[in-house]
Design a protein around this motif. Structure first.
Motif, PDB file in Angstrom:
ATOM      1  N   LEU A 245      -4.826   6.597   3.819  1.00 39.51           N
ATOM      2  CA  LEU A 245      -5.881   5.577   3.876  1.00 39.51           C
ATOM      3  C   LEU A 245      -6.632   5.638   5.208  1.00 39.51           C
TER       4      LEU A 245
ATOM      5  N   TYR B 152     -10.362   4.171   4.927  1.00 39.90           N
ATOM      6  CA  TYR B 152     -10.274   2.963   4.095  1.00 39.90           C
ATOM      7  C   TYR B 152      -9.485   1.851   4.789  1.00 39.90           C
TER       8      TYR B 152
ATOM      9  N   ILE C 279       0.817  -1.220   0.000  1.00 41.72           N
ATOM     10  CA  ILE C 279       0.000   0.000   0.000  1.00 41.72           C
ATOM     11  C   ILE C 279       0.848   1.266   0.000  1.00 41.72           C
TER      12      ILE C 279
ATOM     13  N   ILE D 262      -9.690  -2.252   4.200  1.00 39.44           N
ATOM     14  CA  ILE D 262      -8.629  -2.953   3.471  1.00 39.44           C
ATOM     15  C   ILE D 262      -8.142  -4.131   4.302  1.00 39.44           C
TER      16      ILE D 262
ATOM     17  N   PHE E 102      -5.909   1.069  -3.790  1.00 39.42           N
ATOM     18  CA  PHE E 102      -4.918   1.326  -2.739  1.00 39.42           C
ATOM     19  C   PHE E 102      -3.600   0.596  -2.992  1.00 39.42           C
TER      20      PHE E 102
ATOM     21  N   GLU F 112       1.134   7.114   2.680  1.00 35.98           N
ATOM     22  CA  GLU F 112      -0.012   6.424   2.078  1.00 35.98           C
ATOM     23  C   GLU F 112      -0.868   5.763   3.149  1.00 35.98           C
TER      24      GLU F 112
END
Length: 150
Positions: free
Chosen positions: A105, A110, A96, A114, A147, A101
């Motif tokens: 997320l 998210y 990811i 995930i 992602f 990052e």
């Protein structure tokens, strides 16, 4: 035992096997980092940032020092050449990215989906149902694995 009962029994055995397998599956987060003392201040900050985010989740996390294994070092080198600084974070075998990052997320909510692999059932962007072989959402036209960096 007649043919009908044999088929039902076989189906039950198969279903029980996969239910037990599903219970055994524990999503895994892998964080590749380096313990070298010469690492940059930015890399240390990024590792600390990712630890703060991930440790509060109480997830199954494995920290891997790339200095201990040449294969791990080669794996991370590939992504470092693409501009991703350490640490490198994988969730359920999906790369990811790094700490930034991961933070993004988490900010857009998210990260939990995930980790729990909700993207296998629905689009995380628009909540549209996902068909088994689809790579892209019919409704919002975005990839289900948006992602993923690899």
């Amino acid at each position: 035992m007649d043919k009908y009962h044999k088929m039902n029994r076989s189906a039950f055995i198969i279903q029980s096997y996969w239910m037990n397998k599903k219970k055994q599956f524990k999503p895994l987060v892998k964080v590749y980092f380096t313990s070298l003392t010469g690492q940059s201040h930015q890399i240390k900050q990024n590792l600390h940032k990712s630890q703060l985010i991930l440790d509060q989740k109480k997830w199954n996390i494995k920290y891997i020092d790339i200095c201990e294994n040449k294969e791990d070092m080669a794996l991370t080198q590939q992504y470092r050449q693409q501009g991703f600084e350490l640490p490198h974070i994988y969730i359920n075998e999906h790369f990811i990215g790094g700490a930034n990052e991961l933070q993004e997320l988490e900010d857009f909510q998210y990260l939990d989906d995930i980790y729990t692999q909700t993207y296998l059932k629905i689009c995380l962007n628009c909540n549209n149902d996902r068909l088994e072989k689809q790579n892209e959402c019919d409704q919002c036209q975005k990839p289900f694995l948006f992602f993923r960096k690899n």
